[in-house]
Design a protein around this motif. Structure first.
Motif, PDB file in Angstrom:
ATOM      1  N   VAL A  87      76.464 -22.503 -34.489  1.00  0.00           N
ATOM      2  CA  VAL A  87      75.765 -22.911 -35.809  1.00  0.00           C
ATOM      3  C   VAL A  87      74.387 -23.658 -35.545  1.00  0.00           C
ATOM      4  N   VAL A  88      74.603 -24.367 -34.529  1.00  0.00           N
ATOM      5  CA  VAL A  88      73.273 -25.139 -34.103  1.00  0.00           C
ATOM      6  C   VAL A  88      72.178 -24.276 -33.544  1.00  0.00           C
ATOM      7  N   ARG A  89      72.578 -23.347 -32.694  1.00  0.00           N
ATOM      8  CA  ARG A  89      71.560 -22.170 -32.087  1.00  0.00           C
ATOM      9  C   ARG A  89      70.973 -21.308 -33.237  1.00  0.00           C
ATOM     10  N   ASN A  90      72.017 -20.902 -34.111  1.00  0.00           N
ATOM     11  CA  ASN A  90      71.302 -20.015 -35.227  1.00  0.00           C
ATOM     12  C   ASN A  90      70.314 -20.830 -36.108  1.00  0.00           C
ATOM     13  N   ARG A  91      70.603 -22.111 -36.266  1.00  0.00           N
ATOM     14  CA  ARG A  91      69.679 -22.959 -37.008  1.00  0.00           C
ATOM     15  C   ARG A  91      68.314 -23.105 -36.406  1.00  0.00           C
ATOM     16  N   ALA A  92      68.420 -23.344 -35.154  1.00  0.00           N
ATOM     17  CA  ALA A  92      67.209 -23.257 -34.208  1.00  0.00           C
ATOM     18  C   ALA A  92      66.408 -22.032 -34.362  1.00  0.00           C
ATOM     19  N   LYS A  93      67.061 -20.825 -34.223  1.00  0.00           N
ATOM     20  CA  LYS A  93      66.339 -19.528 -34.026  1.00  0.00           C
ATOM     21  C   LYS A  93      66.001 -19.291 -35.508  1.00  0.00           C
ATOM     22  N   ARG A  94      66.319 -19.780 -36.630  1.00  0.00           N
ATOM     23  CA  ARG A  94      65.990 -19.612 -38.100  1.00  0.00           C
ATOM     24  C   ARG A  94      64.516 -20.386 -38.229  1.00  0.00           C
ATOM     25  N   ALA A  95      64.345 -21.525 -37.529  1.00  0.00           N
ATOM     26  CA  ALA A  95      63.379 -22.423 -37.592  1.00  0.00           C
ATOM     27  C   ALA A  95      62.377 -21.781 -36.849  1.00  0.00           C
ATOM     28  N   LEU A  96      62.581 -21.163 -35.663  1.00  0.00           N
ATOM     29  CA  LEU A  96      61.600 -20.634 -34.768  1.00  0.00           C
ATOM     30  C   LEU A  96      61.111 -19.432 -35.448  1.00  0.00           C
ATOM     31  N   ARG A  97      61.854 -18.549 -36.180  1.00  0.00           N
ATOM     32  CA  ARG A  97      61.549 -17.209 -36.645  1.00  0.00           C
ATOM     33  C   ARG A  97      60.645 -17.453 -37.901  1.00  0.00           C
ATOM     34  N   GLU A  98      60.916 -18.522 -38.828  1.00  0.00           N
ATOM     35  CA  GLU A  98      60.061 -18.928 -39.851  1.00  0.00           C
ATOM     36  C   GLU A  98      58.744 -19.535 -39.212  1.00  0.00           C
ATOM     37  N   ALA A  99      58.653 -20.268 -38.335  1.00  0.00           N
ATOM     38  CA  ALA A  99      57.510 -20.605 -37.962  1.00  0.00           C
ATOM     39  C   ALA A  99      56.594 -19.527 -37.460  1.00  0.00           C
ATOM     40  N   MET A 100      57.254 -18.631 -36.741  1.00  0.00           N
ATOM     41  CA  MET A 100      56.434 -17.621 -36.476  1.00  0.00           C
ATOM     42  C   MET A 100      55.824 -16.773 -37.562  1.00  0.00           C
ATOM     43  N   ARG A 101      56.854 -16.422 -38.448  1.00  0.00           N
ATOM     44  CA  ARG A 101      56.480 -15.515 -39.719  1.00  0.00           C
ATOM     45  C   ARG A 101      55.303 -16.116 -40.475  1.00  0.00           C
ATOM     46  N   ARG A 102      55.325 -17.413 -40.380  1.00  0.00           N
ATOM     47  CA  ARG A 102      54.143 -18.035 -41.091  1.00  0.00           C
ATOM     48  C   ARG A 102      52.818 -18.239 -40.358  1.00  0.00           C
ATOM     49  N   HIS A 103      53.057 -17.712 -39.186  1.00  0.00           N
ATOM     50  CA  HIS A 103      51.497 -17.938 -38.218  1.00  0.00           C
ATOM     51  C   HIS A 103      51.487 -16.702 -37.232  1.00  0.00           C
ATOM     52  N   TRP A 104      51.796 -15.759 -37.656  1.00  0.00           N
ATOM     53  CA  TRP A 104      51.470 -14.601 -36.763  1.00  0.00           C
ATOM     54  C   TRP A 104      49.940 -14.665 -36.370  1.00  0.00           C
TER      55      TRP A 104
END
Length: 147
Positions: A87-104
Motif C-alpha cells: 500500500v505504501v509503495r503504491n502510494r509512493a509510485k502514484r505520487a511520483l507518477r503524478e509529479a512526472m506527469r505534471r512536469h514532463w
C-alpha cells in the motif's frame, strides 16, 4: 474460483483495471503515463544506473543518462520494499507518477531518468514529493548536460 458474493474474481478485477486506465470512449487517458515515455526493461534501467549521473534529495535519488538517439525522454520508477508494504509503495509510485506527469516539460529529449524512492517518502505529502522531484530533476538534468 469465485468471490464471497458469488461472482468470478477475475472478471471484476479486469473490469476495474480497464476502466481506471481508459477513458469513457475506451481510449487511453491523456494524463496517463504513456508506454513510449517509460523505461520498461531491466537492461534499460541497468544502462541508466551504470552509465548515467546521479542526484540525491531527501525523498529520492534520481539517475539520468543522455541517449544518443533523438527521442522523447523516458522515465522509470523504483520503489523497493524498504519503503514499506504494498500500500505504501503504491502510494509512493502514484505520487511520483503524478509529479512526472505534471512536469514532463522539465525533461529534455533523449534523456532516460530513473526515480528511486527512499524510505522517507512514506511520510511525505504528494506536494512535498513533487517539490523534491523537481529539485532533483533540475540537478540531474544540469549534470547530464555536462556529462
Amino acid at each position: 474460483m469465485s468471490s464471497p458474493r458469488g461472482g468470478p474474481r477475475a472478471a471484476s478485477a479486469s473490469l476495474s483495471a480497464t476502466s481506471s486506465s481508459l477513458g469513457s470512449a475506451g481510449k487511453p487517458r491523456p494524463s496517463a503515463f504513456p508506454k513510449a515515455r517509460r523505461l520498461r526493461t531491466r537492461a534499460q534501467f541497468r544502462a541508466v544506473y551504470d552509465g548515467g549521473v546521479r542526484a540525491g534529495s531527501a525523498l529520492l535519488t534520481v539517475f539520468a543518462l543522455k541517449a544518443s538517439a533523438v527521442r522523447p525522454a523516458r522515465v522509470g520508477l523504483t520503489v523497493t520494499r524498504r519503503v514499506g508494504n504494498a500500500v505504501v509503495r503504491n502510494r509512493a509510485k502514484r505520487a511520483l507518477r503524478e509529479a512526472m506527469r505534471r512536469h514532463w516539460r522539465a525533461l529534455p529529449n533523449s534523456l532516460d531518468v530513473v526515480l528511486h524512492a527512499k524510505p522517507r517518502i512514506r511520510r511525505a505529502t504528494p506536494a512535498e514529493v513533487e517539490q523534491d522531484v523537481l529539485r532533483a530533476l533540475r540537478r540531474v538534468v544540469h549534470r547530464a548536460g555536462r556529462h
